[in-house]
Design an enzyme around this catalytic site. Sequence first.
Site, PDB file in Angstrom:
ATOM      1  N   TYR A  94      -8.523 -43.891 -34.985  1.00 16.47           N
ATOM      2  CA  TYR A  94      -9.269 -44.731 -34.051  1.00 16.47           C
ATOM      3  C   TYR A  94     -10.743 -44.756 -34.437  1.00 16.47           C
ATOM      4  O   TYR A  94     -11.244 -43.850 -35.114  1.00 16.47           O
ATOM      5  CB  TYR A  94      -9.114 -44.236 -32.605  1.00 16.47           C
ATOM      6  CG  TYR A  94      -9.665 -42.850 -32.363  1.00 16.47           C
ATOM      7  CD1 TYR A  94     -11.000 -42.657 -32.021  1.00 16.47           C
ATOM      8  CD2 TYR A  94      -8.842 -41.727 -32.473  1.00 16.47           C
ATOM      9  CE1 TYR A  94     -11.510 -41.386 -31.804  1.00 16.47           C
ATOM     10  CE2 TYR A  94      -9.338 -40.453 -32.259  1.00 16.47           C
ATOM     11  CZ  TYR A  94     -10.673 -40.294 -31.922  1.00 16.47           C
ATOM     12  OH  TYR A  94     -11.175 -39.034 -31.718  1.00 16.47           O
ATOM     13  N   CYS A  95     -11.432 -45.807 -33.975  1.00 19.11           N
ATOM     14  CA  CYS A  95     -12.892 -45.870 -34.059  1.00 19.11           C
ATOM     15  C   CYS A  95     -13.416 -45.960 -32.630  1.00 19.11           C
ATOM     16  O   CYS A  95     -12.746 -45.520 -31.701  1.00 19.11           O
ATOM     17  CB  CYS A  95     -13.349 -47.045 -34.926  1.00 19.11           C
ATOM     18  SG  CYS A  95     -12.866 -48.674 -34.304  1.00 19.11           S
ATOM     19  N   PHE A  96     -14.586 -46.523 -32.435  1.00 18.87           N
ATOM     20  CA  PHE A  96     -15.142 -46.502 -31.080  1.00 18.87           C
ATOM     21  C   PHE A  96     -14.405 -47.447 -30.131  1.00 18.87           C
ATOM     22  O   PHE A  96     -14.000 -47.058 -29.040  1.00 18.87           O
ATOM     23  CB  PHE A  96     -16.638 -46.848 -31.099  1.00 18.87           C
ATOM     24  CG  PHE A  96     -17.265 -46.782 -29.741  1.00 18.87           C
ATOM     25  CD1 PHE A  96     -17.359 -45.573 -29.067  1.00 18.87           C
ATOM     26  CD2 PHE A  96     -17.745 -47.928 -29.115  1.00 18.87           C
ATOM     27  CE1 PHE A  96     -17.924 -45.508 -27.795  1.00 18.87           C
ATOM     28  CE2 PHE A  96     -18.316 -47.870 -27.853  1.00 18.87           C
ATOM     29  CZ  PHE A  96     -18.400 -46.659 -27.195  1.00 18.87           C
TER      30      PHE A  96
END
Length: 368
Positions: A94-96
């Site tokens: 995941y990222c932000f």
Amino acid sequence: MRPDTSDFRELFLSGVAMLDVRAPLEFARGAFPGAVNLPLMDDAERHEVGLCYAQKGQQAAIELGHELVSGQRKAARIAAWAEFARAHPDGYLYCFRGGLRSQLVQQWLRDAGVDYPRVSGGYKAMRGFLIETIDTAAATQPWFVVGGLTGSGKTDVLADVPASIDLEGHARHRGSAFGRRALPQPPQIDFENALAIDVLHHLDAGWRALVVEDEGRFIGSRDVPQALSQRMQASPLVWLEAPFNARVERVLRDYVQGLAAEFIDTKGSAEGFAAYATRLREAMAAIAPRLGGARYGKLAALLDQALARQAESGEVALHRGWIEVLLRDYYDPMYDYQRAQREARIVFRGDRDAVTDWLLAHTARQGE
């Protein structure tokens, strides 16, 4: 290939590995327990891309990102992600926000022959889910609060009751002027995330009620989430009683012997003991204005004598001197007053065995 997921509840209950591709600075500000940070861009690269986005727009920022993360740098990062994916085949990345960064990492991995799913909505959505978990539990779940004088063994009771949430454990602080530990407290967001995941597991277990120790709004410098703190102040209070001498021994165990061992384990024998002694002196000095000059002087002298004896021989008996005075003349009157103010909330009182049995009976799962 496994599909991307937005089942945050299952993600946190299963404890699967999570690959966080945000920049290190973002990760340091707040992360999930056990998540591994292998960023798409380091802090400097992210800063450059952010400036470019603000000045020239998204497409220019994307092009700059590809330019900054290319060649050997790109190959090394793909290799690290691929190694993580092979080591954790059930995990997710995941990222932000679950947007461009995680999509790009996913595509580069796919180009390298590795299919790995991502979390839709990213860190922001998962964080929102955890905040909602605490708020919902505070609003809908029955709670009991364990209170008692200093050294009565409240934390020991929590350890014997499976339906309990150890707020002080999550905050890495024992909740008083003397409560700081050898290791620093976690960042506020990490504290909240770990607490929420713990609450989620307890809700999933089906306990009829959850149990926490009596705490103020702050545990050290960590802030108990407002919804939970307010619920605690209105919940039934279970009062733990213990003889004075037993309380002195428990304080000696936790705040002297235990704290010294923590510092020595962390920093080594000589440096660790010095840091431990400094910590106790700082704690005593922190409450000096409330102790008054004469009483503080007496307690500081007793503490210095006890530390000198402990440094010389390892003997801790002299610490009982300042502990006894501090409990009898400072902490007990303060907590007696607070208890009197909340007498109407007390639904049970007893010693450790009685309180533990009562809590076990009143938190048991339906049908147990």
